[in-house]
Design a protein around this motif. Sequence first.
Motif, PDB file in Angstrom:
ATOM      1  N   LEU A  17     -22.962  67.715  65.380  1.00 50.74           N
ATOM      2  CA  LEU A  17     -23.972  68.455  66.138  1.00 50.74           C
ATOM      3  C   LEU A  17     -25.036  67.534  66.732  1.00 50.74           C
ATOM      4  CD1 LEU A  17     -25.010  71.158  67.138  1.00 50.74           C
ATOM      5  CD2 LEU A  17     -26.251  71.386  64.990  1.00 50.74           C
ATOM      6  N   PRO A  18     -25.629  66.593  65.973  1.00 58.41           N
ATOM      7  CA  PRO A  18     -26.591  65.687  66.601  1.00 58.41           C
ATOM      8  C   PRO A  18     -25.991  64.832  67.714  1.00 58.41           C
ATOM      9  CG  PRO A  18     -26.823  65.589  64.223  1.00 58.41           C
ATOM     10  CD  PRO A  18     -25.614  66.426  64.519  1.00 58.41           C
ATOM     11  N   LEU A  19     -24.738  64.391  67.571  1.00 55.93           N
ATOM     12  CA  LEU A  19     -24.095  63.613  68.628  1.00 55.93           C
ATOM     13  C   LEU A  19     -23.934  64.444  69.895  1.00 55.93           C
ATOM     14  CD1 LEU A  19     -21.277  61.659  66.769  1.00 55.93           C
ATOM     15  CD2 LEU A  19     -23.265  60.717  67.918  1.00 55.93           C
ATOM     16  N   ALA A  20     -23.445  65.651  69.750  1.00 56.61           N
ATOM     17  CA  ALA A  20     -23.268  66.531  70.913  1.00 56.61           C
ATOM     18  C   ALA A  20     -24.620  66.883  71.521  1.00 56.61           C
ATOM     19  CB  ALA A  20     -22.524  67.796  70.501  1.00 56.61           C
ATOM     20  N   ALA A  21     -25.612  67.153  70.693  1.00 53.94           N
ATOM     21  CA  ALA A  21     -26.944  67.496  71.202  1.00 53.94           C
ATOM     22  C   ALA A  21     -27.559  66.328  71.957  1.00 53.94           C
ATOM     23  CB  ALA A  21     -27.850  67.922  70.044  1.00 53.94           C
ATOM     24  N   GLY A  22     -27.395  65.118  71.445  1.00 53.19           N
ATOM     25  CA  GLY A  22     -27.932  63.942  72.139  1.00 53.19           C
ATOM     26  C   GLY A  22     -27.277  63.730  73.480  1.00 53.19           C
ATOM     27  N   THR A  23     -25.983  63.978  73.555  1.00 51.81           N
ATOM     28  CA  THR A  23     -25.262  63.817  74.812  1.00 51.81           C
ATOM     29  C   THR A  23     -25.701  64.852  75.840  1.00 51.81           C
ATOM     30  OG1 THR A  23     -23.370  62.959  73.587  1.00 51.81           O
ATOM     31  CG2 THR A  23     -22.968  63.686  75.829  1.00 51.81           C
ATOM     32  N   VAL A  24     -26.001  66.046  75.399  1.00 57.28           N
ATOM     33  CA  VAL A  24     -26.436  67.103  76.322  1.00 57.28           C
ATOM     34  C   VAL A  24     -27.920  66.972  76.647  1.00 57.28           C
ATOM     35  CG1 VAL A  24     -26.753  69.599  76.533  1.00 57.28           C
ATOM     36  CG2 VAL A  24     -24.635  68.688  75.600  1.00 57.28           C
ATOM     37  N   LEU A  25     -28.737  66.625  75.675  1.00 57.67           N
ATOM     38  CA  LEU A  25     -30.183  66.571  75.888  1.00 57.67           C
ATOM     39  C   LEU A  25     -30.629  65.382  76.736  1.00 57.67           C
ATOM     40  CD1 LEU A  25     -31.594  67.723  72.443  1.00 57.67           C
ATOM     41  CD2 LEU A  25     -31.591  68.966  74.603  1.00 57.67           C
ATOM     42  N   THR A  26     -29.901  64.286  76.691  1.00 61.99           N
ATOM     43  CA  THR A  26     -30.300  63.111  77.471  1.00 61.99           C
ATOM     44  C   THR A  26     -30.411  63.424  78.958  1.00 61.99           C
ATOM     45  OG1 THR A  26     -29.377  61.615  75.833  1.00 61.99           O
ATOM     46  CG2 THR A  26     -29.705  60.733  78.039  1.00 61.99           C
ATOM     47  N   PRO A  27     -29.387  64.013  79.594  1.00 65.77           N
ATOM     48  CA  PRO A  27     -29.556  64.345  81.014  1.00 65.77           C
ATOM     49  C   PRO A  27     -30.633  65.399  81.248  1.00 65.77           C
ATOM     50  CG  PRO A  27     -27.243  64.502  80.385  1.00 65.77           C
ATOM     51  CD  PRO A  27     -28.027  64.259  79.147  1.00 65.77           C
ATOM     52  N   LEU A  28     -30.744  66.342  80.347  1.00 66.51           N
ATOM     53  CA  LEU A  28     -31.760  67.391  80.529  1.00 66.51           C
ATOM     54  C   LEU A  28     -33.172  66.821  80.483  1.00 66.51           C
ATOM     55  CD1 LEU A  28     -30.251  70.341  78.477  1.00 66.51           C
ATOM     56  CD2 LEU A  28     -30.295  70.034  80.948  1.00 66.51           C
ATOM     57  N   ILE A  29     -33.435  65.932  79.542  1.00 63.72           N
ATOM     58  CA  ILE A  29     -34.758  65.306  79.459  1.00 63.72           C
ATOM     59  C   ILE A  29     -34.998  64.432  80.682  1.00 63.72           C
ATOM     60  CG2 ILE A  29     -36.120  63.617  78.159  1.00 63.72           C
ATOM     61  CD1 ILE A  29     -34.816  64.775  75.613  1.00 63.72           C
ATOM     62  N   SER A  30     -33.964  63.746  81.120  1.00 58.65           N
ATOM     63  CA  SER A  30     -34.076  62.911  82.319  1.00 58.65           C
ATOM     64  C   SER A  30     -34.428  63.758  83.539  1.00 58.65           C
ATOM     65  CB  SER A  30     -32.769  62.175  82.548  1.00 58.65           C
ATOM     66  OG  SER A  30     -32.801  61.507  83.775  1.00 58.65           O
ATOM     67  N   ILE A  31     -33.803  64.892  83.684  1.00 56.12           N
ATOM     68  CA  ILE A  31     -34.081  65.787  84.813  1.00 56.12           C
ATOM     69  C   ILE A  31     -35.504  66.332  84.716  1.00 56.12           C
ATOM     70  CG2 ILE A  31     -33.470  68.036  85.796  1.00 56.12           C
ATOM     71  CD1 ILE A  31     -30.537  67.308  85.105  1.00 56.12           C
ATOM     72  N   ASP A  36     -37.746  63.095  91.279  1.00 59.29           N
ATOM     73  CA  ASP A  36     -36.826  62.742  92.356  1.00 59.29           C
ATOM     74  C   ASP A  36     -35.376  62.828  91.861  1.00 59.29           C
ATOM     75  OD1 ASP A  36     -35.789  61.655  94.711  1.00 59.29           O
ATOM     76  OD2 ASP A  36     -36.016  59.595  93.977  1.00 59.29           O
ATOM     77  N   PRO A  37     -34.494  63.536  92.589  1.00 61.84           N
ATOM     78  CA  PRO A  37     -33.100  63.655  92.142  1.00 61.84           C
ATOM     79  C   PRO A  37     -32.383  62.311  92.000  1.00 61.84           C
ATOM     80  CG  PRO A  37     -33.535  65.219  93.898  1.00 61.84           C
ATOM     81  CD  PRO A  37     -34.749  64.350  93.772  1.00 61.84           C
ATOM     82  N   THR A  38     -32.690  61.357  92.856  1.00 60.91           N
ATOM     83  CA  THR A  38     -32.051  60.044  92.755  1.00 60.91           C
ATOM     84  C   THR A  38     -32.437  59.360  91.456  1.00 60.91           C
ATOM     85  OG1 THR A  38     -32.105  59.838  95.150  1.00 60.91           O
ATOM     86  CG2 THR A  38     -31.766  57.823  93.896  1.00 60.91           C
ATOM     87  N   ARG A  39     -33.708  59.428  91.105  1.00 67.25           N
ATOM     88  CA  ARG A  39     -34.159  58.810  89.846  1.00 67.25           C
ATOM     89  C   ARG A  39     -33.606  59.565  88.638  1.00 67.25           C
ATOM     90  NH1 ARG A  39     -40.017  57.837  89.283  1.00 67.25           N
ATOM     91  NH2 ARG A  39     -39.286  56.522  87.604  1.00 67.25           N
ATOM     92  N   MET A  40     -33.429  60.876  88.763  1.00 67.79           N
ATOM     93  CA  MET A  40     -32.824  61.653  87.674  1.00 67.79           C
ATOM     94  C   MET A  40     -31.413  61.140  87.386  1.00 67.79           C
ATOM     95  SD  MET A  40     -33.553  65.575  88.617  1.00 67.79           S
ATOM     96  CE  MET A  40     -35.131  66.134  89.167  1.00 67.79           C
ATOM     97  N   LEU A  41     -30.634  60.999  88.445  1.00 71.81           N
ATOM     98  CA  LEU A  41     -29.259  60.558  88.287  1.00 71.81           C
ATOM     99  C   LEU A  41     -29.199  59.124  87.761  1.00 71.81           C
ATOM    100  CD1 LEU A  41     -26.265  61.157  88.669  1.00 71.81           C
ATOM    101  CD2 LEU A  41     -26.480  60.301  90.998  1.00 71.81           C
ATOM    102  N   GLN A  42     -30.017  58.237  88.309  1.00 72.58           N
ATOM    103  CA  GLN A  42     -30.026  56.850  87.852  1.00 72.58           C
ATOM    104  C   GLN A  42     -30.395  56.751  86.381  1.00 72.58           C
ATOM    105  OE1 GLN A  42     -32.706  54.819  90.466  1.00 72.58           O
ATOM    106  NE2 GLN A  42     -31.075  54.193  91.865  1.00 72.58           N
ATOM    107  N   SER A  43     -31.413  57.479  85.977  1.00 71.20           N
ATOM    108  CA  SER A  43     -31.853  57.435  84.584  1.00 71.20           C
ATOM    109  C   SER A  43     -30.758  57.941  83.648  1.00 71.20           C
ATOM    110  CB  SER A  43     -33.117  58.269  84.426  1.00 71.20           C
ATOM    111  OG  SER A  43     -33.503  58.306  83.091  1.00 71.20           O
ATOM    112  N   THR A  44     -30.124  59.037  84.036  1.00 73.40           N
ATOM    113  CA  THR A  44     -29.058  59.589  83.207  1.00 73.40           C
ATOM    114  C   THR A  44     -27.883  58.631  83.123  1.00 73.40           C
ATOM    115  OG1 THR A  44     -29.702  61.822  83.840  1.00 73.40           O
ATOM    116  CG2 THR A  44     -27.506  61.557  82.942  1.00 73.40           C
ATOM    117  N   PRO A  50     -23.366  53.338  79.772  1.00 68.86           N
ATOM    118  CA  PRO A  50     -23.071  52.184  78.895  1.00 68.86           C
ATOM    119  C   PRO A  50     -22.700  52.598  77.477  1.00 68.86           C
ATOM    120  CG  PRO A  50     -25.101  51.810  80.098  1.00 68.86           C
ATOM    121  CD  PRO A  50     -24.701  53.231  80.350  1.00 68.86           C
ATOM    122  N   VAL A  51     -23.392  53.572  76.945  1.00 70.26           N
ATOM    123  CA  VAL A  51     -23.107  54.000  75.575  1.00 70.26           C
ATOM    124  C   VAL A  51     -21.702  54.582  75.480  1.00 70.26           C
ATOM    125  CG1 VAL A  51     -23.759  55.656  73.783  1.00 70.26           C
ATOM    126  CG2 VAL A  51     -25.518  54.386  75.010  1.00 70.26           C
TER     127      VAL A  51
END
Length: 120
Positions: A17-31, A36-44, A50-51
């Motif tokens: 559950l923490p692994l799945a939550a981290g994978t889903v929450l990372t893009p959400l927090i980035s957004i 800016d949508p470009t920075r959202m995508l780059q950050s995500t 890499p991970v």
Amino acid sequence: AVVWSLSELGPAPELALPLAAGTVLTPLISIWRRPDPTRMLQSTLHTLVPVLTIGLCLGHLTRLRAVPGETGRDLVYLLFLCVILADTAAFYVGTWIGKRRIAPRISPSKSWEGAIGGLL
């Protein structure tokens, strides 16, 4: 954690559950934090790619090694041998007959001929 999840032991259910939550929450927090949508995508992408790339490659390597008996170790050796031979062939073919560059701004010495030589 990604490597461990692909190993023969596998992750404990309480870690899934923490692994799945981290994978889903990372893009959400980035957004949420980037206007800016470009920075959202780059950050995500800079966070997740890499991970996941390194984790999945190493994870599959551990799964390959876990093949029963001597076969697993031999398959890992074969994998590295194939990668080394393909890279060497791409280098020499590209050096000798490479004319058309793949991406001159990114990597000026890579050629289509070298890529085909490595593939063969």
